[in-house]
Design a protein around this motif. Sequence first.
Motif, PDB file in Angstrom:
ATOM      1  N   ALA A  78      22.885   0.414  -6.116  1.00 26.68           N
ATOM      2  CA  ALA A  78      21.643   1.180  -6.242  1.00 26.68           C
ATOM      3  C   ALA A  78      21.763   2.551  -5.580  1.00 26.68           C
ATOM      4  CB  ALA A  78      20.487   0.406  -5.619  1.00 26.68           C
ATOM      5  N   LYS A  79      22.465   2.613  -4.459  1.00 25.34           N
ATOM      6  CA  LYS A  79      22.600   3.868  -3.723  1.00 25.34           C
ATOM      7  C   LYS A  79      24.014   3.920  -3.146  1.00 25.34           C
ATOM      8  CE  LYS A  79      20.813   6.346   0.252  1.00 25.34           C
ATOM      9  NZ  LYS A  79      20.125   6.206   1.517  1.00 25.34           N
ATOM     10  N   PRO A  80      24.928   4.609  -3.804  1.00 19.82           N
ATOM     11  CA  PRO A  80      26.323   4.571  -3.379  1.00 19.82           C
ATOM     12  C   PRO A  80      26.658   5.425  -2.147  1.00 19.82           C
ATOM     13  CG  PRO A  80      26.105   5.885  -5.353  1.00 19.82           C
ATOM     14  CD  PRO A  80      24.761   5.293  -5.082  1.00 19.82           C
ATOM     15  N   ASP A  81      25.727   6.235  -1.649  1.00 18.55           N
ATOM     16  CA  ASP A  81      26.064   7.128  -0.542  1.00 18.55           C
ATOM     17  C   ASP A  81      25.514   6.657   0.807  1.00 18.55           C
ATOM     18  OD1 ASP A  81      23.462   7.598  -1.240  1.00 18.55           O
ATOM     19  OD2 ASP A  81      23.563   9.766  -0.951  1.00 18.55           O
ATOM     20  N   TRP A  82      25.489   5.358   1.034  1.00 15.81           N
ATOM     21  CA  TRP A  82      25.062   4.803   2.313  1.00 15.81           C
ATOM     22  C   TRP A  82      26.046   5.177   3.412  1.00 15.81           C
ATOM     23  CZ3 TRP A  82      20.682   2.140   3.320  1.00 15.81           C
ATOM     24  CH2 TRP A  82      20.020   1.512   2.272  1.00 15.81           C
ATOM     25  N   THR A  83      25.546   5.344   4.615  1.00 21.22           N
ATOM     26  CA  THR A  83      26.431   5.327   5.769  1.00 21.22           C
ATOM     27  C   THR A  83      26.513   3.877   6.200  1.00 21.22           C
ATOM     28  OG1 THR A  83      24.679   5.622   7.396  1.00 21.22           O
ATOM     29  CG2 THR A  83      25.694   7.631   6.504  1.00 21.22           C
ATOM     30  N   VAL A  84      27.556   3.541   6.930  1.00 19.00           N
ATOM     31  CA  VAL A  84      27.731   2.152   7.351  1.00 19.00           C
ATOM     32  C   VAL A  84      26.580   1.728   8.257  1.00 19.00           C
ATOM     33  CG1 VAL A  84      29.205   0.568   8.634  1.00 19.00           C
ATOM     34  CG2 VAL A  84      30.219   2.218   7.081  1.00 19.00           C
ATOM     35  N   ARG A  85      26.205   2.602   9.185  1.00 22.33           N
ATOM     36  CA  ARG A  85      25.119   2.263  10.108  1.00 22.33           C
ATOM     37  C   ARG A  85      23.789   2.094   9.362  1.00 22.33           C
ATOM     38  NH1 ARG A  85      26.357   2.551  15.598  1.00 22.33           N
ATOM     39  NH2 ARG A  85      28.343   3.553  15.999  1.00 22.33           N
ATOM     40  N   ALA A  86      23.516   2.954   8.402  1.00 23.72           N
ATOM     41  CA  ALA A  86      22.276   2.845   7.644  1.00 23.72           C
ATOM     42  C   ALA A  86      22.266   1.566   6.799  1.00 23.72           C
ATOM     43  CB  ALA A  86      22.086   4.067   6.755  1.00 23.72           C
ATOM     44  N   LEU A  87      23.399   1.245   6.215  1.00 23.95           N
ATOM     45  CA  LEU A  87      23.498   0.022   5.420  1.00 23.95           C
ATOM     46  C   LEU A  87      23.294  -1.204   6.303  1.00 23.95           C
ATOM     47  CD1 LEU A  87      24.051  -1.348   2.728  1.00 23.95           C
ATOM     48  CD2 LEU A  87      26.488  -1.082   3.161  1.00 23.95           C
ATOM     49  N   ALA A  88      23.901  -1.210   7.482  1.00 25.92           N
ATOM     50  CA  ALA A  88      23.725  -2.339   8.405  1.00 25.92           C
ATOM     51  C   ALA A  88      22.266  -2.446   8.849  1.00 25.92           C
ATOM     52  CB  ALA A  88      24.636  -2.177   9.617  1.00 25.92           C
ATOM     53  N   ALA A  89      21.623  -1.307   9.112  1.00 25.47           N
ATOM     54  CA  ALA A  89      20.213  -1.323   9.524  1.00 25.47           C
ATOM     55  C   ALA A  89      19.328  -1.843   8.399  1.00 25.47           C
ATOM     56  CB  ALA A  89      19.781   0.077   9.938  1.00 25.47           C
ATOM     57  N   ASP A  90      19.627  -1.447   7.166  1.00 26.93           N
ATOM     58  CA  ASP A  90      18.855  -1.918   6.020  1.00 26.93           C
ATOM     59  C   ASP A  90      19.019  -3.427   5.825  1.00 26.93           C
ATOM     60  OD1 ASP A  90      17.112  -1.084   3.789  1.00 26.93           O
ATOM     61  OD2 ASP A  90      18.768  -1.861   2.561  1.00 26.93           O
ATOM     62  N   LEU A  91      20.237  -3.918   6.023  1.00 27.84           N
ATOM     63  CA  LEU A  91      20.476  -5.356   5.912  1.00 27.84           C
ATOM     64  C   LEU A  91      19.736  -6.110   7.008  1.00 27.84           C
ATOM     65  CD1 LEU A  91      24.278  -5.294   5.051  1.00 27.84           C
ATOM     66  CD2 LEU A  91      22.445  -6.043   3.539  1.00 27.84           C
ATOM     67  N   LYS A  92      19.740  -5.556   8.230  1.00 28.93           N
ATOM     68  CA  LYS A  92      19.002  -6.200   9.324  1.00 28.93           C
ATOM     69  C   LYS A  92      17.514  -6.248   9.028  1.00 28.93           C
ATOM     70  CE  LYS A  92      21.876  -5.596  13.350  1.00 28.93           C
ATOM     71  NZ  LYS A  92      22.007  -5.072  14.698  1.00 28.93           N
ATOM     72  N   ALA A  93      16.979  -5.159   8.463  1.00 36.08           N
ATOM     73  CA  ALA A  93      15.562  -5.123   8.120  1.00 36.08           C
ATOM     74  C   ALA A  93      15.224  -6.178   7.063  1.00 36.08           C
ATOM     75  CB  ALA A  93      15.173  -3.732   7.624  1.00 36.08           C
ATOM     76  N   ALA A  94      16.205  -6.518   6.233  1.00 35.18           N
ATOM     77  CA  ALA A  94      16.002  -7.529   5.193  1.00 35.18           C
ATOM     78  C   ALA A  94      16.258  -8.951   5.710  1.00 35.18           C
ATOM     79  CB  ALA A  94      16.910  -7.229   4.007  1.00 35.18           C
TER      80      ALA A  94
END
Length: 123
Positions: A78-94
Amino acid sequence: MMARPLSLDLRQRVADASARGMTVRAAALRFGISAATAVRIGQRERSGRGLAPAKMGAMSNPCCGGAAADEVHRRLAAKPDWTVRALAADLKAAGIDVSHDTVWRFLRREGKTRRIFGAGCCA
């Protein structure tokens, strides 16, 4: 030189010496092991856990498997330009509890490089 577990024979001899009344330090000196190791061998013997060495080696992919891996792939599609930290934070929020290091290792195993998942991934 790589570390390896003590032989079962040596473990048994240390446990037997300790059971016969030899002090931990004397047993360690006699068998050429550290006092801490002799203590642990005695504790394992007394607790009934046996003297066999535990499995050695790294854990295999502790969290990013199955549903977590699917979520990472879905988010990257859906969004290929994630940073690793942002992706990890998004996963934690989920509700998927991962660290950014775990996400980084997962992406590296998947063959993704820092160019694929955006600038700032190492911040």
